[in-house]
Design a protein around this motif. Structure first.
Motif, PDB file in Angstrom:
ATOM      1  N   ASP A  74       0.343  -0.938  -0.619  1.00 23.38           N
ATOM      2  CA  ASP A  74       0.090  -0.003   0.203  1.00 23.38           C
ATOM      3  C   ASP A  74       0.897   1.608   0.321  1.00 23.38           C
ATOM      4  OD1 ASP A  74      -2.640  -0.867   0.630  1.00 23.38           O
ATOM      5  OD2 ASP A  74      -2.305  -2.063   1.729  1.00 23.38           O
ATOM      6  N   LEU A  75       1.764   2.151  -1.213  1.00 21.08           N
ATOM      7  CA  LEU A  75       2.132   3.054  -1.426  1.00 21.08           C
ATOM      8  C   LEU A  75       1.031   3.903  -1.878  1.00 21.08           C
ATOM      9  CD1 LEU A  75       5.416   0.838  -1.902  1.00 21.08           C
ATOM     10  CD2 LEU A  75       4.898   2.378   0.024  1.00 21.08           C
ATOM     11  N   GLY A  76      -0.147   4.158  -2.227  1.00 20.06           N
ATOM     12  CA  GLY A  76      -1.201   4.545  -2.959  1.00 20.06           C
ATOM     13  C   GLY A  76      -0.863   6.054  -2.240  1.00 20.06           C
ATOM     14  N   ASN A  77      -0.739   6.984  -2.936  1.00 14.14           N
ATOM     15  CA  ASN A  77      -0.912   8.907  -2.521  1.00 14.14           C
ATOM     16  C   ASN A  77       0.756   8.890  -1.700  1.00 14.14           C
ATOM     17  OD1 ASN A  77      -1.668  11.043  -2.336  1.00 14.14           O
ATOM     18  ND2 ASN A  77      -2.600  10.781  -1.370  1.00 14.14           N
ATOM     19  N   GLY A  78       1.649   8.360  -2.153  1.00 12.21           N
ATOM     20  CA  GLY A  78       2.567   8.705  -1.178  1.00 12.21           C
ATOM     21  C   GLY A  78       4.242   9.440  -1.603  1.00 12.21           C
ATOM     22  N   LYS A  79       4.088   9.853  -2.492  1.00 15.15           N
ATOM     23  CA  LYS A  79       4.731  11.531  -3.491  1.00 15.15           C
ATOM     24  C   LYS A  79       6.010  10.425  -3.741  1.00 15.15           C
ATOM     25  CE  LYS A  79       2.278  15.186  -2.421  1.00 15.15           C
ATOM     26  NZ  LYS A  79       1.366  14.048  -1.856  1.00 15.15           N
ATOM     27  N   LEU A  80       5.718   9.329  -4.196  1.00 16.63           N
ATOM     28  CA  LEU A  80       7.298   8.941  -4.968  1.00 16.63           C
ATOM     29  C   LEU A  80       7.367   9.077  -6.570  1.00 16.63           C
ATOM     30  CD1 LEU A  80       6.152   5.374  -3.005  1.00 16.63           C
ATOM     31  CD2 LEU A  80       7.704   7.056  -2.588  1.00 16.63           C
ATOM     32  N   SER A  81       8.595   9.265  -6.040  1.00 15.83           N
ATOM     33  CA  SER A  81       8.930   9.135  -7.689  1.00 15.83           C
ATOM     34  C   SER A  81      10.621   8.378  -8.767  1.00 15.83           C
ATOM     35  CB  SER A  81       9.507  10.662  -7.582  1.00 15.83           C
ATOM     36  OG  SER A  81      10.170  11.272  -7.547  1.00 15.83           O
ATOM     37  N   GLY A  82      10.070   8.425  -9.872  1.00 15.50           N
ATOM     38  CA  GLY A  82      11.196   7.724  -9.952  1.00 15.50           C
ATOM     39  C   GLY A  82      10.209   6.086 -11.193  1.00 15.50           C
ATOM     40  N   LYS A  83      11.378   4.937 -10.826  1.00 12.95           N
ATOM     41  CA  LYS A  83      10.596   3.823 -11.624  1.00 12.95           C
ATOM     42  C   LYS A  83       9.905   2.666 -11.386  1.00 12.95           C
ATOM     43  CE  LYS A  83      12.809   5.055 -16.311  1.00 12.95           C
ATOM     44  NZ  LYS A  83      14.058   4.481 -16.879  1.00 12.95           N
ATOM     45  N   LEU A  84       8.829   1.790 -11.520  1.00 11.03           N
ATOM     46  CA  LEU A  84       8.680   0.667 -11.446  1.00 11.03           C
ATOM     47  C   LEU A  84      10.130  -0.678 -11.568  1.00 11.03           C
ATOM     48  CD1 LEU A  84       4.604   0.377 -12.289  1.00 11.03           C
ATOM     49  CD2 LEU A  84       6.195   0.619  -9.827  1.00 11.03           C
ATOM     50  N   VAL A  85      10.227  -1.374 -10.631  1.00 11.06           N
ATOM     51  CA  VAL A  85      11.735  -2.787 -10.800  1.00 11.06           C
ATOM     52  C   VAL A  85      10.803  -3.474 -11.202  1.00 11.06           C
ATOM     53  CG1 VAL A  85      13.065  -0.992  -9.687  1.00 11.06           C
ATOM     54  CG2 VAL A  85      11.210  -2.688  -8.788  1.00 11.06           C
ATOM     55  N   PRO A  86      11.636  -4.641 -11.942  1.00 10.12           N
ATOM     56  CA  PRO A  86      10.956  -5.817 -12.881  1.00 10.12           C
ATOM     57  C   PRO A  86      11.044  -6.957 -11.005  1.00 10.12           C
ATOM     58  CG  PRO A  86      13.196  -5.858 -13.750  1.00 10.12           C
ATOM     59  CD  PRO A  86      12.917  -3.834 -12.876  1.00 10.12           C
ATOM     60  N   GLU A  87      11.652  -6.415 -10.003  1.00 12.23           N
ATOM     61  CA  GLU A  87      11.335  -7.904  -9.267  1.00 12.23           C
ATOM     62  C   GLU A  87      10.752  -7.476  -8.365  1.00 12.23           C
ATOM     63  OE1 GLU A  87      16.063  -6.225  -9.400  1.00 12.23           O
ATOM     64  OE2 GLU A  87      14.001  -5.124 -10.251  1.00 12.23           O
ATOM     65  N   LEU A  88       9.782  -6.623  -8.040  1.00 18.84           N
ATOM     66  CA  LEU A  88       8.071  -6.634  -7.797  1.00 18.84           C
ATOM     67  C   LEU A  88       7.630  -7.671  -7.971  1.00 18.84           C
ATOM     68  CD1 LEU A  88       7.123  -3.558  -8.744  1.00 18.84           C
ATOM     69  CD2 LEU A  88       7.173  -4.678  -5.902  1.00 18.84           C
ATOM     70  N   GLY A  89       7.661  -8.607  -9.887  1.00 18.53           N
ATOM     71  CA  GLY A  89       7.871  -9.964  -9.718  1.00 18.53           C
ATOM     72  C   GLY A  89       7.841 -10.828  -9.353  1.00 18.53           C
ATOM     73  N   LYS A  90       8.854 -11.082  -8.424  1.00 19.39           N
ATOM     74  CA  LYS A  90       8.906 -11.964  -7.771  1.00 19.39           C
ATOM     75  C   LYS A  90       7.748 -12.441  -6.139  1.00 19.39           C
ATOM     76  CE  LYS A  90      13.194 -12.196  -8.387  1.00 19.39           C
ATOM     77  NZ  LYS A  90      15.297 -10.919  -8.588  1.00 19.39           N
ATOM     78  N   LEU A  91       7.113 -11.559  -5.812  1.00 18.82           N
ATOM     79  CA  LEU A  91       6.208 -11.399  -4.584  1.00 18.82           C
ATOM     80  C   LEU A  91       4.936 -12.603  -5.321  1.00 18.82           C
ATOM     81  CD1 LEU A  91       6.372  -7.235  -3.937  1.00 18.82           C
ATOM     82  CD2 LEU A  91       7.447  -9.222  -3.512  1.00 18.82           C
ATOM     83  N   GLU A  92       5.115 -13.554  -5.143  1.00 12.90           N
ATOM     84  CA  GLU A  92       4.149 -14.425  -5.675  1.00 12.90           C
ATOM     85  C   GLU A  92       2.944 -14.275  -5.130  1.00 12.90           C
ATOM     86  OE1 GLU A  92       6.394 -18.232  -4.663  1.00 12.90           O
ATOM     87  OE2 GLU A  92       7.971 -17.565  -6.870  1.00 12.90           O
ATOM     88  N   ARG A  93       2.698 -14.076  -3.874  1.00 12.65           N
ATOM     89  CA  ARG A  93       1.980 -13.854  -3.151  1.00 12.65           C
ATOM     90  C   ARG A  93       0.754 -12.586  -3.598  1.00 12.65           C
ATOM     91  NH1 ARG A  93       1.462 -18.325   1.859  1.00 12.65           N
ATOM     92  NH2 ARG A  93       2.882 -20.338   1.021  1.00 12.65           N
ATOM     93  N   LEU A  94       1.660 -11.812  -3.519  1.00 17.76           N
ATOM     94  CA  LEU A  94       0.948 -10.343  -3.698  1.00 17.76           C
ATOM     95  C   LEU A  94      -0.231 -10.458  -4.528  1.00 17.76           C
ATOM     96  CD1 LEU A  94       1.827  -7.907  -2.711  1.00 17.76           C
ATOM     97  CD2 LEU A  94       2.570  -6.863  -5.532  1.00 17.76           C
ATOM     98  N   GLN A  95      -1.206  -9.704  -3.452  1.00 20.69           N
ATOM     99  CA  GLN A  95      -2.667  -9.790  -3.874  1.00 20.69           C
ATOM    100  C   GLN A  95      -3.309  -8.491  -4.827  1.00 20.69           C
ATOM    101  OE1 GLN A  95      -5.482 -11.632  -1.288  1.00 20.69           O
ATOM    102  NE2 GLN A  95      -4.095 -13.622  -1.301  1.00 20.69           N
ATOM    103  N   TYR A  96      -3.028  -7.409  -3.689  1.00 26.08           N
ATOM    104  CA  TYR A  96      -2.724  -5.629  -3.958  1.00 26.08           C
ATOM    105  C   TYR A  96      -1.510  -5.244  -4.084  1.00 26.08           C
ATOM    106  CZ  TYR A  96      -7.079  -7.515  -2.118  1.00 26.08           C
ATOM    107  OH  TYR A  96      -8.449  -7.641  -2.296  1.00 26.08           O
ATOM    108  N   LEU A  97      -1.966  -4.289  -5.234  1.00 25.60           N
ATOM    109  CA  LEU A  97      -0.402  -3.532  -5.757  1.00 25.60           C
ATOM    110  C   LEU A  97      -0.769  -2.414  -5.863  1.00 25.60           C
ATOM    111  CD1 LEU A  97       3.041  -3.553  -5.987  1.00 25.60           C
ATOM    112  CD2 LEU A  97       2.283  -3.793  -8.699  1.00 25.60           C
ATOM    113  N   GLU A  98      -1.403  -1.567  -5.009  1.00 25.77           N
ATOM    114  CA  GLU A  98      -1.387  -0.327  -4.998  1.00 25.77           C
ATOM    115  C   GLU A  98      -0.132   1.196  -4.544  1.00 25.77           C
ATOM    116  OE1 GLU A  98      -4.804  -0.176  -4.977  1.00 25.77           O
ATOM    117  OE2 GLU A  98      -4.587  -2.318  -4.843  1.00 25.77           O
ATOM    118  N   LEU A  99      -0.153   1.600  -5.997  1.00 26.24           N
ATOM    119  CA  LEU A  99       1.356   2.791  -6.047  1.00 26.24           C
ATOM    120  C   LEU A  99       0.499   3.577  -7.277  1.00 26.24           C
ATOM    121  CD1 LEU A  99       3.410   0.193  -7.354  1.00 26.24           C
ATOM    122  CD2 LEU A  99       3.788   1.488  -5.788  1.00 26.24           C
TER     123      LEU A  99
END
Length: 218
Positions: A74-99
């Motif tokens: 849960d990182l919605g509205n976090g004022k983050l800047s930059g790029k998404l990374v391919p490593e996120l694909g390793k989170l095998e049980r991830l159900q919610y990706l909130e960016l």
């Protein structure tokens, strides 16, 4: 002797299970820390993401299941800047990706198509570019796909019509082109899901307008 052998066997199983849990935690912690390294975090949202801690389940904005596997980010509205990374694909049980509602740039990694448990992918209101990866069609459990208000280009992958569980789709306010599919799971979505894409020609008319026609759609 038999009791002692059984005790040693159970002890070995416990050690192996513990090692597997630690390995999973390290892999997922490394994946999340790759994201932290790739973004700027002016508000310190990711301050607790300490790579020296084996278990990322202790980090803020990370939710885990009873096996200490990451299920929610849960990182919605976090004022983050930059790029998404391919490593996120390793989170095998991830159900919610909130960016959503950050200032993320660059492409959506095709590796996100490996998140087989994913239910919700919310990347709206960023500055993401490139095309929508066709690999997202592998997310068979996906119910919510919100990519609106980015700078995405190209065609809407026809493969996404295979997402039988999809309830909400929003790709509005991008720079998508061509026609949009109307078969499969897309048959239930109205044009509101696709508005404000100036180069989008409208719905695919089966038998009249072939989906892959149009050479200047990039």
């Amino acid at each position: 002797m038999a009791i002692r052998a059984l005790f040693h066997l159970l002890l070995l199983v416990a050690v192996l299970l513990s090692a597997m849990s630690t390995t999973n935690a390290n892999t997922e912690g490394d994946a999340l820390y790759a994201l932290r390294r790739a973004v700027k975090d002016p508000q310190g949202v990711l301050k607790s993401w300490d790579p020296t801690l084996v278990d990322p389940c202790t980090w803020f904005h990370v939710t885990c299941d009873s096996d200490n596997r990451v299920t929610r980010l849960d990182l919605g509205n976090g004022k983050l800047s930059g790029k998404l990374v391919p490593e996120l694909g390793k989170l095998e049980r991830l159900q919610y990706l909130e960016l959503y509602m950050n200032d993320l740039v660059g492409p959506i990694p095709k590796e996100l198509g490996g998140l087989k448990s994913l239910v919700s992918l919310d990347l709206y209101h960023n500055n993401l570019t490139g095309s929508i990866p066709s690999s997202l069609s592998n997310l068979s459990n996906l119910k919510f796909l919100r990519l609106n208000s980015n700078r995405l280009v190209g065609r809407i992958p026809r493969e996404l019509t295979k997402l039988g569980n999809l309830k909400i789709l929003d790709v509005s306010s991008n720079d998508l082109c061509g026609t949009f599919p109307t078969s499969g799971s897309f048959s239930k979505f109205t044009e509101e899901s696709f508005v404000n894409n100036p180069r989008l020609e409208g719905p695919e008319l089966v038998g009249f307008v072939r989906y892959n026609v149009g050479g200047d759609c990039k």
